[in-house]
Motif scaffolding. Structure first.
Motif, short mmCIF file in Angstrom:
data_model
loop_
_atom_site.label_atom_id
_atom_site.label_comp_id
_atom_site.label_asym_id
_atom_site.label_seq_id
_atom_site.Cartn_x
_atom_site.Cartn_y
_atom_site.Cartn_z
N GLY A 3 0.79 -1.22 0.00
CA GLY A 3 0.00 0.00 0.00
C GLY A 3 0.83 1.27 0.00
N SER A 4 0.32 2.26 -0.72
CA SER A 4 0.97 3.56 -0.75
C SER A 4 0.01 4.70 -0.42
CB SER A 4 1.60 3.81 -2.12
OG SER A 4 0.61 3.72 -3.14
N GLN A 5 -1.26 4.53 -0.73
CA GLN A 5 -2.25 5.57 -0.45
C GLN A 5 -3.51 4.94 0.14
OE1 GLN A 5 -2.95 8.28 -3.77
NE2 GLN A 5 -0.93 7.77 -4.63
N LEU A 6 -4.22 5.74 0.92
CA LEU A 6 -5.43 5.25 1.58
C LEU A 6 -6.46 6.37 1.65
CD1 LEU A 6 -6.90 3.11 3.44
CD2 LEU A 6 -5.82 4.29 5.36
N GLN A 7 -7.69 6.06 1.33
CA GLN A 7 -8.81 6.99 1.49
C GLN A 7 -9.85 6.36 2.40
OE1 GLN A 7 -10.91 7.97 -2.09
NE2 GLN A 7 -12.29 9.41 -1.09
N HIS A 8 -10.19 7.05 3.48
CA HIS A 8 -11.21 6.57 4.41
C HIS A 8 -12.55 7.12 3.94
CE1 HIS A 8 -12.51 5.97 8.90
NE2 HIS A 8 -13.14 5.20 8.04
N VAL A 9 -13.38 6.26 3.32
CA VAL A 9 -14.61 6.70 2.67
C VAL A 9 -15.76 6.80 3.67
CG1 VAL A 9 -16.28 6.22 0.85
CG2 VAL A 9 -13.86 5.69 0.50
N GLY A 10 -15.94 5.79 4.49
CA GLY A 10 -17.06 5.77 5.41
C GLY A 10 -16.70 5.06 6.69
N GLY A 11 -17.06 5.65 7.81
CA GLY A 11 -16.72 5.08 9.10
C GLY A 11 -17.78 4.14 9.62
N THR A 12 -17.52 3.57 10.77
CA THR A 12 -18.47 2.69 11.43
C THR A 12 -18.20 2.76 12.92
OG1 THR A 12 -19.32 0.42 11.52
CG2 THR A 12 -16.95 0.69 11.25
N ARG A 13 -19.12 2.24 13.70
CA ARG A 13 -18.90 2.18 15.14
C ARG A 13 -19.62 0.96 15.71
NH1 ARG A 13 -21.98 7.31 17.71
NH2 ARG A 13 -20.74 8.39 16.11
N ASP A 14 -18.94 0.35 16.65
CA ASP A 14 -19.52 -0.79 17.39
C ASP A 14 -20.09 -1.86 16.46
OD1 ASP A 14 -18.92 0.58 19.75
OD2 ASP A 14 -20.84 1.66 19.70
N TYR A 15 -19.29 -2.28 15.49
CA TYR A 15 -19.75 -3.35 14.60
C TYR A 15 -20.04 -4.59 15.45
CZ TYR A 15 -19.98 -6.38 10.50
OH TYR A 15 -20.41 -7.24 9.52
N PRO A 16 -21.26 -5.15 15.35
CA PRO A 16 -21.67 -6.17 16.33
C PRO A 16 -20.99 -7.53 16.19
CG PRO A 16 -23.39 -5.83 14.70
CD PRO A 16 -22.36 -4.77 14.46
N ILE A 17 -20.57 -7.89 14.97
CA ILE A 17 -19.97 -9.22 14.77
C ILE A 17 -18.46 -9.07 14.86
CG2 ILE A 17 -19.76 -11.20 13.24
CD1 ILE A 17 -22.41 -10.48 12.03
N THR A 18 -17.91 -9.41 15.99
CA THR A 18 -16.48 -9.28 16.23
C THR A 18 -15.79 -10.62 15.99
OG1 THR A 18 -16.75 -9.79 18.58
CG2 THR A 18 -16.93 -7.48 17.93
N LYS A 19 -14.50 -10.66 16.28
CA LYS A 19 -13.72 -11.87 16.04
C LYS A 19 -13.97 -12.95 17.10
CE LYS A 19 -12.00 -10.28 12.33
NZ LYS A 19 -12.47 -10.84 11.05
N LYS A 20 -14.68 -12.63 18.16
CA LYS A 20 -14.99 -13.63 19.16
C LYS A 20 -16.09 -14.57 18.65
CE LYS A 20 -18.64 -11.22 21.69
NZ LYS A 20 -19.09 -10.68 23.00
N GLU A 21 -16.30 -15.66 19.37
CA GLU A 21 -17.33 -16.61 18.99
C GLU A 21 -18.72 -16.04 19.29
OE1 GLU A 21 -17.24 -19.63 17.51
OE2 GLU A 21 -15.10 -19.34 17.14
#
Length: 452
Positions: free
Chosen positions: A99-117
């Motif tokens: 990667g050389s460039q990054l654009q943050h298009v849309g944010g999020t918060r408290d995404y309910p499905i995490t890496k836990k079971e």
């Protein structure tokens, strides 16, 4: 391949990434996962066509990009620009992006499905988000390939797609498992449990036809093999007897499964952990058993079983249809699909032809998938004699008046004809090694679930 040009930069899909080895590209997608290792950031991106890892080195990006990387959270919408590099060690697809460039298009918060079971109830409550995960992504892509393979196989065999209605005035197999509603003049109407009767009419017009669409069963069942809304393909062929339709069904199933394996070996093995040897054995000739021979096999298992509960589950007397325990048990004898023929007429639908030498039996068959998945195809020869069909309609307490259009098919040019039905979700459960049909469709409908 979709390729857009914006300011001389190629915006590509991950699925096509190998075509851009050594080039600068831009990906548009979402953050799937992220980890850091000192002055390196490993960003996993999904764009709907696939998943890829992008590596950012602090020394090679601007302070603004490095700071933005620290702010990203799961499912942030991002555009990433970088250099495509092949690396067999790279996760997902054997390629990665420097990667050389990054654009943050849309944010999020408290995404309910995490890496836990998470439990299945929670995941089904969030099914609209769960389908973003790698496993569900693989299953639903395989489903799309299965749909194409089914249509391609039948089209090449000379079958014409003719849609059957979803709303009907009559039942195909009795009214006890139908969802009902009222038509405009208060006549009862039903969500179709099968398009077969209409395909018989279409086959009389075109020779070989099929329908492929949603069907509905109002069964109050909670087993892993049942959905209340599912998709079914139903071919029907004129001038075809039981032997012919079995040949058609076995060739069809083999072709469809092998096409799926050919196109999705990576997902099946790496994502779903499927044993491909099981799928490769879905090839002709299949094992053939009559219903009576299958009962003898079950009796052998039952006699050897020491567990009283399992022994009870395997109990079956002549004239009963197979349940899930019986189908699963039969598959322990063989490593490939089983064709069971000539079921008792009393457990089959009114339209099934009776055996000419034994009226207790029907000219029917089921195909049972190996590995414990049970019935995925059911079909047989239809009764072409109008007198016998009318007698069967009466015995099943169905309305001769509502079925007059169907009996007309026997009044005007009646011939031998046969067909079968394959449940798409049951096929997918077998191919993908799923424990429950609910993962085989984007938004499952079950006894307790009508949303999302």
């Amino acid at each position: 391949m979709t390729k857009q040009q914006q300011n001389n930069i190629s915006i590509v899909r991950i699925h096509d990434i190998e075509q851009y080895e050594g080039q600068e590209v831009t990906l548009q997608g979402w953050l799937y996962n992220q980890r850091s290792s000192g002055k390196l950031q490993f960003v996993q991106i999904r764009d709907g066509s696939g998943f890829i890892q992008c590596i950012f080195k602090q020394s090679q990006v601007s302070p603004q990009v490095w700071s933005m990387l620290q702010e990203l959270v799961q499912e942030s919408a991002i555009c990433v620009h970088g250099h495509v590099r092949k690396d067999p060690r790279a996760p997902f697809c054997g390629f990665e992006l420097l990667g050389s460039q990054l654009q943050h298009v849309g944010g999020t918060r408290d995404y309910p499905i995490t890496k836990k079971e998470h439990g299945h109830a929670f995941l089904l409550d969030h099914r609209h988000l769960w389908i973003r995960s790698r496993r569900q992504h693989a299953i639903l892509r395989i489903r799309a390939t299965a749909v194409r393979a089914i249509r391609d196989t039948l089209d090449k065999a000379g079958f014409l797609l003719v849609d059957s209605p979803i709303l009907t005035a009559n039942a195909c197999e009795g009214t006890s498992t139908l969802f009902s509603t009222s038509w405009f003049d208060d006549r009862p109407a039903y969500l179709s449990q099968s398009g077969q009767l209409y395909q018989e009419a279409c086959a009389m017009a075109f020779g070989k036809t099929y329908c492929f669409g949603p069907t509905f069963r109002a069964e109050k069942s909670k087993t892993r093999r049942h959905l209340n809304e599912f998709w079914m393909v139903e071919p029907e062929a004129a001038y075809m007897d039981l032997a012919g339709v079995i040949e058609l069904a076995t060739e069809f199933l083999s072709a469809v499964v092998q096409q799926i394996v050919q196109q999705h070996e990576r997902e099946l093995v790496q994502v779903l952990g499927r044993d491909l040897d099981i799928l490769h054995r879905v090839s002709r000739p299949f094992v053939r058993l009559t219903y009576d021979e299958a009962l003898a096999k079950l009796a052998q298992l039952r006699d050897k079983e020491s567990d009283p509960q399992l022994k009870q589950q395997l109990q079956i007397t002549w004239g009963m249809d197979f349940g899930s325990p019986h189908e699963t048990a039969l598959c322990h004898f063989f490593d490939r699909p089983i064709v069971v023929t000539h079921f008792p007429a009393q457990v089959k639908a009114f339209y099934m032809k009776k055996h000419p030498d034994d009226e207790r039996l029907s000219c029917s068959f089921d195909i049972l998938a190996p590995d414990g998945y049970g019935e995925i195809i059911g079909g047989g020869q239809r009764e072409e004699n109008i007198d016998l069909l009318l007698q069967s309609i009466k015995q099943h307490n169905l309305s001769e008046k509502q079925l007059q259009w169907y009996t007309d098919l026997r009044r005007y040019g009646s011939i031998t004809h046969s067909g079968f039905g394959l449940g798409l979700e049951r096929l997918l459960a077998f191919v993908c090694g799923l424990a429950h049909l609910r993962e085989a469709i984007a938004f499952p409908r079950t006894l307790e679930r009508l949303t999302p």
